[in-house]
Design an enzyme around this catalytic site. Structure first.
Site: not given
Length: 460
Positions: A155, A157-158, A255-256, A259, A266, A327, A334
């Site tokens: 889990f 996050k980049e 995450f709300i 954009g 992923c 991001k 990708r």
């Protein structure tokens, strides 16, 4: 402990470096000999904050090694971690060839008991296939060595992967053997000293948990983008709506953010793979199909706004593009929305002047032999990209874009015109500074005269 990791991509490198940092002896195996040579030479092939130093320190200490020899890897570790890619197949399902090839190779060389750990994102039931492939490898040697298979999805996050690994909010373990639970617990103990974060479950539930987590986050993003489309049409400001609903602890702020869609290695892949998995068991995942559909539509929104503004005449124009990575804090392109924007503008006959703090090199590689790439220029900074452009487009919310020199930007652009795909700026401020500003879900601000003939940040 001795740990082998098959795969030296994003998950493999971060996991290997972090496990080595905890004192384990880690051997990373990759079939790409050239990549292994670069890694042994000190080159880090991905951009992840802090990874360079972590890998250098543990390579120097002899705790982190890289090899192309699968036999050495299988012979080394009590823990055999599979962290190879599962790219989408033509039908959207996860391609498990690399995972199963590794499982077979482990069986062909395994000398003693080991725990085979699947960290790759895989469909439910993959552990059963992994177990069969290990048995096949053992059968070649007519051996019956004991082993266990565990699902341990990542889990990470980049852009924050090292912190995620070192300070996990949960470690999901899918196993059918209590003994392996205790061994895995010992492996992760250095990262869970303050609080036991292991979430132990059956293997199939663990496999589904990874897909469920990514699909839930993708759903939140697509939901907000759907609401943004409504907000534009009814005259509401989606950013105010976001604050209004995010203050509800049952919803939260994560995450709300509206954009131009999610990207990366992923979310797009995993949502499509989960849709395909549902179809295979006779279920039509209506919500997941909508999440995917909204995201694909959202990636084209910025170009649609451009077409409307310029009456569908983009040919011969030049556009500045700030942000290429999907991001901030990564060079990963990708499924990046920026690629949809670039491809559409080039196809329409426009030229693009692009800038990204770290992803320009990756973009050059991707577009090296692309059609029409002669009209794509990668610039050394944001203002060079804006120089002589008909408008500025923003595709990635890098921090350095959040508070630009507005006067310098206005001077660089042919017209003070911004299409913001990440809602970085205050529309009222942009209006006062004399910019024509289009964002996501914020409608179009009335274009009044700026305060004074030459409004600046100082005068405002």
């Amino acid at each position: 402990m001795k740990v082998t990791i098959f795969g030296s991509g994003y998950v493999g490198l971060v996991s290997g470096a972090c496990l080595a940092e905890a004192g384990n002896h880690v051997v990373c195996v990759d079939t790409d000999a050239a990549r292994v040579a670069r890694l042994n030479g000190g080159e880090v092939p991905i951009h992840e904050p802090g990874l360079d130093a972590l890998m250098h320190r543990n390579r120097s200490a002899g705790r982190l090694e890289f090899t192309a020899d699968s036999a050495r890897g299988a012979e080394h570790g009590l823990f055999q971690l599979i962290a190879v890619g599962t790219p989408p197949d033509e039908d959207g399902s996860a391609d498990l060839r690399h995972v199963l090839d590794v499982a077979r190779a482990i069986g062909e060389h395994l000398p003693r008991y080991a725990i085979v750990v699947t960290k790759s994102t895989v469909p439910v039931g993959t552990a059963d296939q992994v177990r069969r492939e290990v048995h096949k490898g053992l059968a070649v040697r007519a051996l019956a060595i004991e082993f266990d298979v565990v699902s341990n999805p990542e889990f990470l996050k980049e852009g924050a992967a090292i912190d995620d690994f070192m300070r996990p909010d949960r470690i999901v373990i899918g196993t059918d053997n209590p003994r392996t639970t205790e061994l895995i617990r010992a492996l992760y103990e250095p990262f869970t000293r303050n609080h036991d974060r292991l979430v132990v479950m059956d293997i199939r539930s663990a496999e589904l948990t990874k897909y469920a987590a990514n699909a839930m986050l993708a759903t939140k993003i697509s939901f907000m983008n759907e609401l943004a489309a409504v907000a534009e049409r009814v005259g509401a400001d989606i950013e105010k709506v976001r604050i209004g609903i995010g203050s509800d602890p049952r919803i939260g702020y994560s995450f709300i953010y509206p954009g131009i869609g999610y990207g990366g290695s992923c979310f797009p892949k995993d949502v499509k793979a989960l849709i395909r998995s549902a179809h295979r068991v006779g279920h039509d995942p209506t919500l997941l199909r909508a999440v995917d559909s909204v995201n694909e539509r959202q990636k084209a929104v910025l170009v649609q706004k451009l077409r409307t503004h310029f009456s569908d005449t983009l040919g011969g124009r030049t556009f500045a593009l700030w942000g290429l990575a999907f991001k901030p804090n990564t060079d990963d392109m990708r499924e990046a929305p920026s690629r949809i924007v670039i491809d559409a503008l080039l196809a329409a006959g426009a030229s693009v002047r692009a800038y990204d703090p770290v992803a320009s090199g990756e973009a050059r590689r991707l577009y090296a032999n692309a059609p029409l790439a002669d009209r794509l220029l990668f610039c050394k900074d944001a203002y060079e990209a804006a120089s002589g452009a008909d408008a500025l487009l923003i595709a990635t919310e890098w921090k350095e874009f959040r508070s630009p020199d507005y006067e310098r930007l206005k001077t660089a652009l042919l017209e003070p015109l911004i299409f913001d795909g990440r809602n970085l700026y205050d529309p009222v401020l942009m209006q006062r500074l004399g910019f024509e500003y289009f964002a996501i879900g914020r409608g179009r601000m009335p274009q009044a005269e700026p305060q004074g003939a030459g409004a600046t940040m100082e005068t405002l």
